[in-house]
Write an enzyme that holds these catalytic residues in place. Structure first.
Site, PDB file in Angstrom:
ATOM      1  N   HIS A   3      61.090-113.025 -20.615  1.00  0.00           N
ATOM      2  CA  HIS A   3      61.225-113.611 -19.253  1.00  0.00           C
ATOM      3  C   HIS A   3      59.861-114.086 -18.764  1.00  0.00           C
ATOM      4  CE1 HIS A   3      63.150-113.348 -15.023  1.00  0.00           C
ATOM      5  NE2 HIS A   3      62.058-114.086 -14.950  1.00  0.00           N
TER       6      HIS A   3
ATOM      7  N   HIS B 167      57.779-117.474 -16.543  1.00  0.00           N
ATOM      8  CA  HIS B 167      57.739-118.755 -15.834  1.00  0.00           C
ATOM      9  C   HIS B 167      56.487-119.503 -16.270  1.00  0.00           C
ATOM     10  CE1 HIS B 167      60.940-117.536 -13.034  1.00  0.00           C
ATOM     11  NE2 HIS B 167      60.447-116.334 -13.250  1.00  0.00           N
TER      12      HIS B 167
ATOM     13  N   LYS C  52      71.074-118.986 -17.506  1.00  0.00           N
ATOM     14  CA  LYS C  52      70.374-118.210 -16.479  1.00  0.00           C
ATOM     15  C   LYS C  52      71.023-118.405 -15.121  1.00  0.00           C
ATOM     16  CE  LYS C  52      67.328-115.942 -14.145  1.00  0.00           C
ATOM     17  NZ  LYS C  52      66.043-115.300 -14.239  1.00  0.00           N
TER      18      LYS C  52
ATOM     19  N   HIS D 170      69.314-113.187 -12.549  1.00  0.00           N
ATOM     20  CA  HIS D 170      68.502-112.652 -11.468  1.00  0.00           C
ATOM     21  C   HIS D 170      69.475-111.855 -10.606  1.00  0.00           C
ATOM     22  CE1 HIS D 170      65.054-112.854  -8.560  1.00  0.00           C
ATOM     23  NE2 HIS D 170      66.027-112.402  -7.796  1.00  0.00           N
TER      24      HIS D 170
ATOM     25  N   HIS E 104      64.408-108.092 -14.988  1.00  0.00           N
ATOM     26  CA  HIS E 104      63.470-107.397 -14.091  1.00  0.00           C
ATOM     27  C   HIS E 104      64.126-106.288 -13.271  1.00  0.00           C
ATOM     28  CE1 HIS E 104      65.103-110.543 -11.550  1.00  0.00           C
ATOM     29  NE2 HIS E 104      64.310-111.477 -12.015  1.00  0.00           N
TER      30      HIS E 104
ATOM     31  N   ASP F 285      58.309-111.455 -16.496  1.00  0.00           N
ATOM     32  CA  ASP F 285      58.493-112.240 -15.266  1.00  0.00           C
ATOM     33  C   ASP F 285      57.147-112.766 -14.762  1.00  0.00           C
ATOM     34  OD1 ASP F 285      59.810-113.544 -13.259  1.00  0.00           O
ATOM     35  OD2 ASP F 285      60.296-111.759 -12.095  1.00  0.00           O
TER      36      ASP F 285
HETATM   37  O1  DOR Z   1      58.980-113.331  -7.687  1.00  0.00           O
HETATM   38  C1  DOR Z   1      59.557-114.161  -8.358  1.00  0.00           C
HETATM   39  N1  DOR Z   1      58.979-115.330  -8.696  1.00  0.00           N
HETATM   40  N2  DOR Z   1      60.806-113.919  -8.768  1.00  0.00           N
HETATM   41  C2  DOR Z   1      61.553-114.837  -9.376  1.00  0.00           C
HETATM   42  O2  DOR Z   1      62.659-114.559  -9.717  1.00  0.00           O
HETATM   43  C3  DOR Z   1      61.032-116.208  -9.578  1.00  0.00           C
HETATM   44  C4  DOR Z   1      59.587-116.198  -9.631  1.00  0.00           C
HETATM   45  C5  DOR Z   1      58.957-117.558  -9.574  1.00  0.00           C
HETATM   46  O3  DOR Z   1      59.498-118.502 -10.146  1.00  0.00           O
HETATM   47  O4  DOR Z   1      57.892-117.660  -8.982  1.00  0.00           O
HETATM   48 ZN    ZN Z   2      61.546-114.608 -13.043  1.00  0.00          ZN
END
Ligand code: DOR
Ligand code: ZN
Length: 347
Positions: free
Chosen positions: A14, A16, A100, A137, A175, A248
């Site tokens: 996971h 980003h 997702k 999520h 998470h 995450d």
């Molecule tokens: O805190 C978070 N930031 N939770 C998420 O699910 C997405 C993520 C983000 O894309 O910044």
């Molecule tokens: Zn995330």
């Protein structure tokens, strides 16, 4: 005392990565350690089709350091309009690894997410049929539900019923932040597995709110209580294959983290495996790190473990406060930036 530890190269289930200059800055931090990573699809323009996933994957590959064998694994951002045929084609072509679910407005770039789960029934039926994973999520977004209760409410109202309606659909609750989620996953495995972030193993809501407000520790789902943190630590270090690594890691420019309202997300990639190693060390469970970081996730996803290894050593180092990004975003604050971490990767 163990001073060095060699494990199968881990995967991050996971992450980003964003896009453009931000992706160019952050991808090398994940590629440094992890063999593969599940790339989240919540870009400003979400990754909703196989064609978009193909293009995004090429952009992420281009952001790897020269010679890197790191592979991003792509996910499909579910909306009410997701086309089951496109999903199936993408899956069979090796473009999509998983679906997702973002409940609409649950977090960053989730505005296009799902408001009515029934409207993704056809896609979930297809995924169940073709053996494609469903990631979620897991937070209920009804504003009447307290933010600290959102995860449990999602389990009761959404996830529990989903596991019954789609008994053959393999899922990942991402998470995990509560003892309740830890227990749910344990009861529902092997249908449902759960990822655990590095920061949720360390941070409680008291750390975030109790000594001055700390937007650097603010993410969705928000950190919970000390009791929850202990349950997460016990789960991660249990050696049970239902829990595995997903950072995450979620970079935001410093200006957005320091803004009002502050952006949710903690950028852990530069310090992720090192933080997990420190936590497992504190729990006397370094022998359990390899399963959690390198074996159980791959197994749940039906992937072979990575063929090579990484080595960690017990040696303190200072985490950089920020990493630089080309262009107006300038800098991304790093989790624990300026602080010390007790384990490091031997290059
Ligand atoms: O805190 C978070 N930031 N939770 C998420 O699910 C997405 C993520 C983000 O894309 O910044
Ligand atoms: Zn995330």
């Amino acid at each position: 005392m163990t001073e060095r530890l060699t494990i199968t190269r881990p995967d991050d289930f996971h992450v980003h990565f964003r896009d453009g200059a931000m992706a160019a800055a952050v991808v090398p931090h994940t590629a440094r350690v992890f063999g593969r990573a599940i790339a989240m699809p919540n870009l400003a323009v979400p990754v909703e089709t196989a064609a978009q996933a193909a293009e995004y994957r090429e952009r992420l590959r281009a952001a790897r350091p020269p010679g890197s064998r790191f592979e991003p694994l792509m996910t499909c951002y579910l909306t009410h309009d997701t086309d089951p045929d496109d999903v199936e084609r993408g899956f069979r072509d090796g473009l999509f690894t998983a679906l997702k679910l973002y409940p609409a407005h649950a977090t960053t770039n989730a505005a296009h997410g799902v408001t009515d789960l029934r409207r993704i029934d056809r896609v979930l039926e297809r995924a169940e049929k073709i053996g494609m994973l469903f990631l979620m999520h897991g937070e209920e977004v009804d504003p009447a539900i307290d933010i600290f209760d959102r995860e449990e409410a999602f389990i009761d109202l959404r996830l529990g019923p989903l596991t019954e309606r789609f008994p053959g659909l393999k899922m990942v609750m991402e998470h995990l932040t509560t003892a309740a989620a830890v227990d749910f996953v344990s009861a529902k495995f092997p249908q449902v597995a759960g990822t655990i972030t590095a920061h949720h193993l360390e941070v409680t809501r008291t750390d975030m709110l109790g000594h001055g407000m700390r937007p650097d520790l603010y993410c969705m789902p928000v950190a919970k209580t000390e009791r929850d943190r202990k349950a997460l630590r016990a789960a991660a270090t249990s050696g049970e294959p239902c829990y595995f690594l997903g950072t995450d890691s979620a970079p935001h420019p410093l200006a957005r983290k320091a803004a009002m309202p502050a952006a949710a997300g903690v950028f852990t990639a530069p310090v992720a495996i090192e933080t997990y190693a420190s936590v497992f060390d504190e729990e006397g469970a370094l022998d359990k790190l390899e399963g959690f970081a390198s074996l159980f996730g791959a197994r749940h996803y039906g992937l072979a473990p990575n063929p090579d290894t990484i080595t960690l050593e017990r040696a303190g180092w200072t985490v950089p406060a920020t990493i630089a990004v080309d262009g107006p975003d300038a800098a991304i604050p790093v989790y624990r930036g300026g602080g010390q971490v007790r384990w490091r990767v031997v290059e």
